[in-house]
Design a protein around this motif. Structure first.
Motif, short mmCIF file in Angstrom:
data_model
loop_
_atom_site.label_atom_id
_atom_site.label_comp_id
_atom_site.label_asym_id
_atom_site.label_seq_id
_atom_site.Cartn_x
_atom_site.Cartn_y
_atom_site.Cartn_z
N ASP A 217 33.25 30.35 13.59
CA ASP A 217 32.83 30.64 12.04
C ASP A 217 32.81 29.25 11.64
N ILE A 218 31.75 28.93 10.72
CA ILE A 218 31.54 27.68 10.15
C ILE A 218 31.18 28.06 8.48
N GLU B 140 27.14 26.88 -0.96
CA GLU B 140 27.91 27.17 0.11
C GLU B 140 27.13 27.85 0.99
N VAL B 141 27.56 27.26 2.50
CA VAL B 141 26.90 27.80 3.54
C VAL B 141 27.95 28.30 4.56
N LEU B 142 27.78 29.74 4.80
CA LEU B 142 28.53 30.39 5.80
C LEU B 142 27.96 30.83 7.21
N ILE B 143 28.45 30.81 8.08
CA ILE B 143 27.88 31.18 9.46
C ILE B 143 28.99 31.87 10.48
N HIS B 144 28.68 32.85 10.87
CA HIS B 144 29.37 33.49 11.68
C HIS B 144 28.68 33.97 12.95
N THR B 145 29.14 33.42 14.24
CA THR B 145 28.53 33.78 15.33
C THR B 145 29.33 33.83 16.58
#
Length: 740
Positions: free
Chosen positions: A560-561, A503-508
């Protein structure tokens, strides 16, 4: 207000904290409010989104091989699972083999981010590289080989059982050697036949009579073995009387040594693997590992959104609290109003609460291993007496730091420690949060009161603080509702995907899409700017509007990705790049290098310059694995309402199968099934985009071993024998032997 401050205030709403901070002069900050630890609790430096995605993939896939690099594709390449799915217990169908060959037997330029492959075929380029190499002929080795051949071809007389024979030395040796081998084979057959004879007596009860069989065979062996073994020794003695077997093996090794044979074998393997296709192309079979990789390409979207998992929610919460800390830090240092006012008193209370909070945080960082403070700040408000804190600690940075606690001189952090720390510091943290909310409330009232003496410089900070507090309040109940106590929140293994997917989670925020950072020189223009929002293309009228340009660059637009990712390894049995490790013993017939050789260049060259040099070579690198992403979820929200123009642009892009950022979409008009179609969901504060289908996000490239060959026409190889001289010497040796 001076001209500088006036100009800044006009565009302050979209400015980042990093931009705001240098504008404030020391004269604007009261002496008692100056701080020397402003970066301790502030926002981390913003990393461009393309770089965040790249680094996250590298992080979860792992590996530190300096000879490999990840080449990310922007946008990715969609996969149709039916093109690669088959029963792995049986033979691989020819169509699947052809599809896999097209997928992985292509080459890429050396770079971090690319739009596509470079159009070259790995087998063809490999053959081109082999064809420009020819082995160097060492004069000393050539002389030694010819001397050994002369010795082997020397005529001698030898007395065999049938009489004296005159023949060459090697013919005598190998006849004696064959006699010795035949004697050993005869003894082996006698033993095998005797054992079979004994076992036949007990064929109905072999297991019960196993010991009897062994005893009877041993008795026979002890009586008969000696005569056979002596006969074998006699044959061996005749060989040793002529020449040592070990010495002959040394001679064979010298005569069989050659760099040129490696080139021939490498070419032959590629040519033998080639399979012709009706379309005029060709297939070079590959083995993909795991072999059943295509079975896991099906989407795993469930009723629970990937971005609403506990991991993602805690990550969003941590980002927002960091932003709140940064804003309050700026406000506490800035004063241009009456401190006796409601807002001034709220700022004073905030300063006091912040000082208490900072002191507790600083002491915690000094005593316990790195990462403990981040853990406590993130989960303090969401734990209860029943919470399994070991699950929270597992996989966090502090968990890794615990392993090196002895070297750091700090205490390990345990579940009991975390619970005690939270109990002792939660009140300080809550008082600080309450003070921040009070400043936001007072600021909102002061802004509404147009008669208040409030500097335009502080208004945007108060507005942003109010917005961040509201976002945190909206997020807290979702975390409380979704968090699973038995789940280890930082494990990268996905809840809904097979074990091979992570799982990959990105917040920017959107401001990170306007730059490709350190990758700018080695990536395409589609990795940043407006075109990046549309998968590298910007053909929509809506995308060129001022509304969209503001939306796509504002730090108020939150991104959010979440997606699942895995790696598939590539094995080519016909491909041997190791032959280039021997290039130092070869001539180069071309004016180009096979691959980049660091020894020929300045060690201070930049990475991008090295990539340029690599891409000017014949065969600089080749793919050894590829990365698959699926279940891509992108959520876009904005502190203010999202305009219809922006919604229309995103809806239009996805509906026609277009991509967002580095992710490629698919529509029902393509070969993909309905379960893989892209979807857009509008919400009150933004939109959610889903790309369920699998897509290749990039390839891991292996650098070809450095080309150390010599250019044939450079006049710097006088110590090497020429091919013409080699042929002449061999001919002279043969003529001499046969004349004698």
């Amino acid at each position: 207000m001076d001209e500088q401050n006036k100009q800044v205030s006009e565009n302050i709403s979209d400015a980042t904290i990093e931009i705001l901070e240098p504008i404030y002069q020391d004269s604007d900050i009261p002496e008692n409010n100056k701080s020397n630890n402003t970066t301790k609790l502030g926002d981390e430096p913003k990393v461009p989104l393309i770089e965040q995605i790249y680094n996250k993939i590298n992080e979860v896939i792992g590996g530190t091989n300096k000879n490999q690099m990840f080449c990310m594709m922007s946008p990715g390449t969609t996969l149709n699972p039916s093109d690669y799915t088959y029963d792995t217990s049986g033979k691989k169908p020819a169509t699947v083999s052809a599809n896999e060959s097209r997928l992985v037997n292509k080459l890429f330029d050396a770079c971090h981010v690319t739009g596509s492959d470079n159009g070259r075929s790995l087998p063809n380029q490999f053959l081109s590289a082999l064809n420009v190499l020819t082995p160097k002929l060492n004069p000393e080795v050539s002389i030694a080989k010819n001397a050994l051949r002369t010795m082997l071809m020397t005529k001698i007389k030898y007395e065999f059982d049938e009489g004296t024979v005159e023949t060459t030395f090697q013919q005598v040796y190998y006849r004696l050697y064959e006699d010795w081998v035949s004697e050993k084979q005869k003894w082996a057959k006698v033993q095998s036949d005797k054992r079979a004879e004994i076992e036949s007596k007990y064929e109905n009860n072999l297991d019960e009579n196993k010991q009897k069989i062994e005893d009877e065979y041993l008795e026979w062996y002890q009586i008969n073995a000696e005569s056979y073994l002596l006969a074998i020794e006699a044959k061996l003695g005749k060989i040793l009387g002529l020449f040592s077997i070990d010495d002959m093996q040394v001679i064979e090794g010298v005569l069989n040594s050659s760099v040129g044979s490696e080139l021939y074998e490498a070419k032959t393997s590629v040519l033998n693997a080639k399979q012709y296709n009706p379309d005029g192309g060709s297939t070079y079979p590959v083995e993909l590992i795991p072999s059943d990789w295509s079975k896991f390409l099906k989407s795993n979207f469930t009723a629970v959104d990937l971005l609403d998992t506990p991991e993602s929610l805690l990550q969003q919460y941590r980002t927002l609290t960091n932003r709140r800390l940064s804003l309050t830090n700026q406000i506490s240092r800035f004063q241009s109003l009456d401190m006796s006012s409601q807002l001034g008193q709220a700022i004073t209370n905030l300063n006091n609460a912040k000082q208490t909070y900072d002191t507790a945080a600083e002491n915690l960082s000094k005593d316990y291993v790195d990462g403990t403070l981040n853990l406590v700040q993130t989960i303090a408000g969401f734990v209860s007496d029943d919470t399994d804190l070991d699950s929270f600690i597992y996989g966090m940075p502090c968990d890794e730091a615990n392993m090196n606690a002895e070297n750091s001189g700090k205490k390990k952090v345990t579940a009991a420690d975390v619970k005690n720390i939270i109990q002792n510091t939660l009140q300080n943290q809550q008082e600080f949060v309450n003070a921040a909310e009070a400043v936001a409330d007072a600021g909102r009232e002061a802004i509404a009161d147009k008669t208040a003496n409030l500097s335009d410089m502080i208004k945007p900070l108060l507005t942003q603080l109010d917005s961040v507090n509201n976002q945190i309040k909206a997020l807290e109940p979702k975390i409380q509702e979704n968090i699973t106590i038995s789940k280890q929140p930082t494990e990268l293994t996905a809840q809904t995907a097979e074990n091979s997917f992570m799982e990959v989670l990105i917040h920017t925020d959107a401001s990170t899409t306007q730059d490709s950072g350190s990758m700018s020189s080695s990536s395409s223009a589609s990795s940043y700017g407006v075109s990046f929002w549309f998968g590298g293309y910007s053909q929509s009228n809506s995308s060129s509007s001022s509304d969209f340009k503001e939306f796509s660059s504002s730090n108020s637009t939150q991104i959010d990705i979440g997606f699942h990712v895995t790696k598939v390894d590539i094995n080519r049995s016909w491909f041997n790049p190791g032959v280039f490790l021997l290039s130092n013993d070869m001539f180069n017939l071309s004016g180009k290098r096979i691959s980049y050789n660091p020894a020929e260049h300045d060690s201070s060259m930049t990475e991008n310059k090295i990539y340029d040099e690599m891409n000017d070579c014949i065969f600089s690198c080749f793919p050894v694995a590829f990365v698959i992403a699926k279940d891509v979820t992108i959520r876009l929200t904005n502190e203010s309402s999202m305009s219809s123009t922006v919604r229309s642009a995103m809806q239009e892009q996805v509906s026609k199968g277009g991509g967002i950022f580095c992710f490629r979409g698919s529509s029902s008009s393509s070969k993909s099934s309905e379960t893989h179609d892209s979807k857009v969901q509008n919400t009150s504060d933004g939109i959610t985009i889903k790309f369920p289908g699998p897509q290749i996000l990039g390839y891991y490239l292996e650098k070809t071993p450095a080309d150390e060959s010599k250019f044939l026409n450079d006049g710097k190889h006088s110590d090497d024998i020429s091919i013409e001289d080699f042929v002449t010497t061999c001919k002279q040796m043969i003529d001499t032997i046969y004349k004698n």
